[in-house]
Motif scaffolding. Structure first.
Motif, PDB file in Angstrom:
ATOM      1  N   SER A  59      61.644  28.087  13.441  1.00 18.73           N
ATOM      2  CA  SER A  59      62.406  28.714  12.348  1.00 18.73           C
ATOM      3  C   SER A  59      62.994  30.049  12.781  1.00 18.73           C
ATOM      4  O   SER A  59      64.171  30.329  12.543  1.00 18.73           O
ATOM      5  CB  SER A  59      61.495  28.960  11.146  1.00 18.73           C
ATOM      6  OG  SER A  59      61.386  27.815  10.389  1.00 18.73           O
ATOM      7  N   SER A 150      64.350  22.174   8.642  1.00 21.54           N
ATOM      8  CA  SER A 150      64.456  23.596   8.977  1.00 21.54           C
ATOM      9  C   SER A 150      65.833  23.869   9.596  1.00 21.54           C
ATOM     10  O   SER A 150      66.504  24.849   9.267  1.00 21.54           O
ATOM     11  CB  SER A 150      63.336  23.940   9.959  1.00 21.54           C
ATOM     12  OG  SER A 150      63.455  25.227  10.428  1.00 21.54           O
ATOM     13  N   GLY A 153      68.441  23.762   6.899  1.00 17.69           N
ATOM     14  CA  GLY A 153      68.352  25.005   6.129  1.00 17.69           C
ATOM     15  C   GLY A 153      69.054  26.143   6.848  1.00 17.69           C
ATOM     16  O   GLY A 153      69.807  26.906   6.241  1.00 17.69           O
ATOM     17  N   TYR A 182      68.897  35.511   2.197  1.00 18.88           N
ATOM     18  CA  TYR A 182      67.678  34.900   2.744  1.00 18.88           C
ATOM     19  C   TYR A 182      66.503  35.115   1.791  1.00 18.88           C
ATOM     20  O   TYR A 182      65.753  34.182   1.485  1.00 18.88           O
ATOM     21  CB  TYR A 182      67.386  35.518   4.120  1.00 18.88           C
ATOM     22  CG  TYR A 182      66.165  34.960   4.784  1.00 18.88           C
ATOM     23  CD1 TYR A 182      66.170  33.690   5.350  1.00 18.88           C
ATOM     24  CD2 TYR A 182      64.972  35.679   4.812  1.00 18.88           C
ATOM     25  CE1 TYR A 182      65.038  33.164   5.945  1.00 18.88           C
ATOM     26  CE2 TYR A 182      63.839  35.165   5.409  1.00 18.88           C
ATOM     27  CZ  TYR A 182      63.877  33.911   5.973  1.00 18.88           C
ATOM     28  OH  TYR A 182      62.743  33.391   6.549  1.00 18.88           O
ATOM     29  N   HIS A 186      64.630  32.207  -0.610  1.00 18.84           N
ATOM     30  CA  HIS A 186      63.229  31.819  -0.455  1.00 18.84           C
ATOM     31  C   HIS A 186      62.360  32.145  -1.660  1.00 18.84           C
ATOM     32  O   HIS A 186      61.197  31.750  -1.687  1.00 18.84           O
ATOM     33  CB  HIS A 186      62.639  32.469   0.797  1.00 18.84           C
ATOM     34  CG  HIS A 186      62.855  31.638   2.022  1.00 18.84           C
ATOM     35  ND1 HIS A 186      62.192  30.455   2.228  1.00 18.84           N
ATOM     36  CD2 HIS A 186      63.699  31.791   3.064  1.00 18.84           C
ATOM     37  CE1 HIS A 186      62.607  29.928   3.367  1.00 18.84           C
ATOM     38  NE2 HIS A 186      63.525  30.702   3.891  1.00 18.84           N
ATOM     39  N   LEU A 222      66.711  27.957   0.066  1.00 17.54           N
ATOM     40  CA  LEU A 222      66.158  27.806   1.412  1.00 17.54           C
ATOM     41  C   LEU A 222      64.692  27.365   1.379  1.00 17.54           C
ATOM     42  O   LEU A 222      64.219  26.695   2.303  1.00 17.54           O
ATOM     43  CB  LEU A 222      66.300  29.122   2.184  1.00 17.54           C
ATOM     44  CG  LEU A 222      67.734  29.600   2.402  1.00 17.54           C
ATOM     45  CD1 LEU A 222      67.756  30.995   2.994  1.00 17.54           C
ATOM     46  CD2 LEU A 222      68.494  28.654   3.336  1.00 17.54           C
ATOM     47  N   PHE A 225      63.785  23.760   1.960  1.00 18.00           N
ATOM     48  CA  PHE A 225      63.877  23.204   3.315  1.00 18.00           C
ATOM     49  C   PHE A 225      62.699  23.621   4.201  1.00 18.00           C
ATOM     50  O   PHE A 225      62.659  23.298   5.373  1.00 18.00           O
ATOM     51  CB  PHE A 225      65.205  23.628   3.963  1.00 18.00           C
ATOM     52  CG  PHE A 225      66.389  22.985   3.293  1.00 18.00           C
ATOM     53  CD1 PHE A 225      66.931  21.813   3.796  1.00 18.00           C
ATOM     54  CD2 PHE A 225      66.916  23.511   2.122  1.00 18.00           C
ATOM     55  CE1 PHE A 225      67.991  21.201   3.162  1.00 18.00           C
ATOM     56  CE2 PHE A 225      67.972  22.907   1.476  1.00 18.00           C
ATOM     57  CZ  PHE A 225      68.514  21.746   1.989  1.00 18.00           C
ATOM     58  N   ASP A 226      61.787  24.359   3.578  1.00 11.11           N
ATOM     59  CA  ASP A 226      60.608  24.809   4.322  1.00 11.11           C
ATOM     60  C   ASP A 226      59.471  23.793   4.126  1.00 11.11           C
ATOM     61  O   ASP A 226      58.760  23.838   3.121  1.00 11.11           O
ATOM     62  CB  ASP A 226      60.198  26.200   3.818  1.00 11.11           C
ATOM     63  CG  ASP A 226      58.895  26.659   4.422  1.00 11.11           C
ATOM     64  OD1 ASP A 226      58.550  26.159   5.502  1.00 11.11           O
ATOM     65  OD2 ASP A 226      58.231  27.519   3.808  1.00 11.11           O
ATOM     66  N   LEU A 245      67.298  16.459  -0.265  1.00 14.81           N
ATOM     67  CA  LEU A 245      67.504  17.617   0.614  1.00 14.81           C
ATOM     68  C   LEU A 245      68.751  17.453   1.472  1.00 14.81           C
ATOM     69  O   LEU A 245      69.537  18.393   1.631  1.00 14.81           O
ATOM     70  CB  LEU A 245      66.275  17.821   1.515  1.00 14.81           C
ATOM     71  CG  LEU A 245      65.045  18.419   0.832  1.00 14.81           C
ATOM     72  CD1 LEU A 245      63.840  18.401   1.762  1.00 14.81           C
ATOM     73  CD2 LEU A 245      65.316  19.854   0.380  1.00 14.81           C
ATOM     74  N   GLY A 249      71.749  19.915   1.087  1.00  9.54           N
ATOM     75  CA  GLY A 249      72.036  20.746   2.260  1.00  9.54           C
ATOM     76  C   GLY A 249      73.463  20.554   2.752  1.00  9.54           C
ATOM     77  O   GLY A 249      74.189  21.530   2.962  1.00  9.54           O
TER      78      GLY A 249
ATOM     79  N   GLU B  55      59.068  31.876   4.248  1.00 10.60           N
ATOM     80  CA  GLU B  55      58.858  30.554   4.851  1.00 10.60           C
ATOM     81  C   GLU B  55      57.761  30.601   5.919  1.00 10.60           C
ATOM     82  O   GLU B  55      57.620  29.671   6.695  1.00 10.60           O
ATOM     83  CB  GLU B  55      60.155  30.005   5.434  1.00 10.60           C
ATOM     84  CG  GLU B  55      60.747  30.845   6.536  1.00 10.60           C
ATOM     85  CD  GLU B  55      61.934  30.184   7.194  1.00 10.60           C
ATOM     86  OE1 GLU B  55      61.812  29.020   7.587  1.00 10.60           O
ATOM     87  OE2 GLU B  55      62.978  30.842   7.309  1.00 10.60           O
TER      88      GLU B  55
END
Lengths: 270, 292
Positions: A59, A150, A153, A182, A186, A222, A225-226, A245, A249, B55
């Motif tokens: 990541s 990931s 994302g 970001y 999240h 985001l 996608f984790d 997803l 995405g 994350e």
């Protein structure tokens, strides 16, 4: 298409010129060694610790592209006037943006591929050192899906950074917007879940509720996608979730790029 | 080498020596200060900690777990007893770790081996284990630990049997546990269950220090088991209760008295069970209200 590809290759080579891949290789070596060594300090979930480190490294490696390369690529092209060389050669602004994004995407894929190979090596080494007993829950399929998501994302996030670059001229502002995107990306999902069932005594104003819901639609989610935690525990997500997803995405990335093209076509470059 | 280069080299050597010399002292000072506190993260509400991990929830949980283990390891290494407040801190840290990564197994094991056995905080550990059971639906061990706690510490055979039956239904449950769960209502020997439990824990523990800690406890339980069997045989043969463990040797039921690895003395209780004055706790850790 040919012209877009040409811009993509130039962007990719520019990334390589900045010694990105050497840095990534050193980083991969460091993270993967840490994964193998540190996991031995724990009691039982050794596979989980190794995978946590490997997936986090992937990541971080992927995020280097939007945070350190995408934020100033456009600004540098304008500053150095190289953009005019490209646009003079009958390359449209649309092709330029798509090419820039494709180059960055190619660089991200390369980085993620290198890190994934190192991760596989680290997991294998850890397995050899600590034994099969601690790797019973290892699920390669779940790991592959986590890495793939990931990557998607990061690509989605890169598209948003390209959009910010097209809206503002300052690379500092683009960096700030990228950080904000970001963080919002999240955390919004958790905030929406919190607002859906607030603890007793907590009242949430409708305005806050609407703003957070709006953020969920405007900014890329985001967090969705984790899948690192699930993969570390060997848990596979459903086919339906994968489909959602993928659609989300790809849809979001395309929409962000369209918007970027729209703004860039109207931008005064002089 | 010219003058300027020599000067730079001299300054470099001086500066390097100076900073290298401060390292042990600095580490010592920091360790002393840090020893007084467990992670600052403890004060952060669990939900905020989870959201703040972005994350990187996995490695944040790993880091905090390492901190919890270091905190415990330092105290065990220095033979220092934990205050009630420090146990509470450790518990809060484990809650935090499991709220960030609820399927992470190590914090639950630390709760079982430390909070229950060392601090007697069984309710807190059980709450964590119920959380583990919710987030690790494939795993027999959370229910196994819960069953063990009910049976061994609470003497609640019905509650313990319920949990062990739930553990036995999981696909990864070993066969010996399935049969144990089936006959638990008839099973009267909790020491034997303790031995099984510890053998299981040791089998799946990789860390040397943890293995040694559990092995010592296993050795003590095995000694208790030998003594309890001899007491039962003594009663059956001679129709009376031995006055002390030495009677078992005198009457030929045992060749020698197995020592208590924790340094305590064996006492035979009225119900024929064996009690040790060490309470299976290291001398320096013993507390007046220590639970078994």
């Amino acid at each position: 298409m040919k012209k877009t590809l040409a811009v993509a290759i130039i962007s990719f080579q520019e990334g390589l010129r900045q010694r990105v891949l050497y840095g990534i290789l050193i980083f991969a070596l460091f993270m993967m060694s840490a994964a193998v060594l540190l996991s031995g300090l724990f009691m039982r979930d050794i596979a989980k610790i190794t995978i946590d480190f490997c997936l986090a490294a992937i990541s971080i490696g992927g995020l280097l592209v939007p945070f350190f390369l995408a934020v100033n690529q456009l600004a540098r092209d304008i500053e150095r006037r190289t953009i005019f060389t490209l646009l003079c050669r009958a390359i449209s602004r649309r092709q330029y943006i798509l090419g820039k994004f494709s180059g960055l995407a190619l660089l991200t894929v390369t980085i993620v591929a290198i890190l994934s190979l190192s991760a596989a090596l680290a997991i294998w080494t850890s397995n050899v050192i600590y034994g099969d007993y601690f790797f019973q829950n290892l699920n390669i399929q779940a790991l592959a899906v986590a890495v793939g998501m990931s990557l998607l994302g990061v690509l989605m996030f890169t598209a948003v950074v390209v959009l910010w670059s097209c809206i503002t001229t300052s690379s500092f502002l683009v960096t700030l917007l990228a950080i904000a995107t970001y963080l919002i990306g999240h955390t919004t999902e958790d905030l929406v879940r919190f607002m859906a069932s607030p603890p007793p005594g907590v009242e949430i104003s409708p305005m806050v509720q609407h703003s957070v819901t709006a953020a969920l639609y405007i900014f890329p989610n985001l967090a969705a996608f984790d899948l690192k935690l699930a993969a570390a525990h060997g848990l596979m997500i459903s086919g339906g979730e994968i489909l959602f997803l993928l659609t989300y995405g790809i849809g979001y990335t395309v929409a962000a790029l369209c918007l970027a093209i729209f703004f860039f076509q109207r931008r005064d470059l002089t | 080498m010219n003058k300027s280069t020599l000067l730079t080299l001299a300054v470099f050597i001086l500066a390097t020596t100076a900073y290298a010399l401060t390292i042990p002292g600095l580490s010592q000072v920091r360790q002393e200060r840090r020893a007084e506190q467990i992670s600052y993260f403890v004060e952060v509400p669990p939900q905020l900690a989870k959201v703040g991990s972005l994350e990187f929830k996995g490695i944040v949980a790993d880091y905090l777990m390492l901190e919890a283990m270091t905190f415990m390891g330092e105290r065990i290494g220095q033979n220092r007893d934990l205050s009630a407040e420090e146990w509470q801190h450790l518990h809060r840290l484990l809650v935090k770790i499991t709220s960030i990564d609820p399927a992470f197994w190590d914090p639950y094991v630390l709760a079982e081996t430390m909070l229950v056995w060392q601090a007697g905080m069984m309710d807190e550990a059980n709450e964590l284990l119920l959380n583990a059971a919710r987030h690790r639906p494939w795993d027999y061990r959370p229910f196994y630990f819960l069953g063990f706690n009910s049976f061994y510490f609470k003497k609640d055979v019905v509650g313990g049997a319920k949990y062990l039956r739930q553990a036995a239904r999981k696909a990864n449950c070993p066969d010996y546990l399935k049969s144990l769960a089936a006959r638990l209502s008839l099973y009267g020997n909790e020491t034997a269950l303790g031995i099984l439990f510890l053998e299981d824990l040791i089998r799946e523990t990789s860390q040397e220090e943890s293995r040694a800690y559990l092995a010592k406890r296993l050795e003590a339980l095995r000694a208790i088991h030998i003594l309890e069997k001899a007491v039962a045989e003594y009663g059956k043969t001679l129709q009376k209760k031995p006055a002390g463990v030495t009677d078992l040797v005198k009457q030929g039921f045992l060749e020698e008295i197995p020592p208590d690895p924790y340094g305590g003395d064996w006492v035979i209780m009225d119900n024929g069970r064996i009690y040790t004055t060490s309470e299976l706790v290291e001398k320096k850790h013993r507390r007046p209200a220590q639970k078994k």
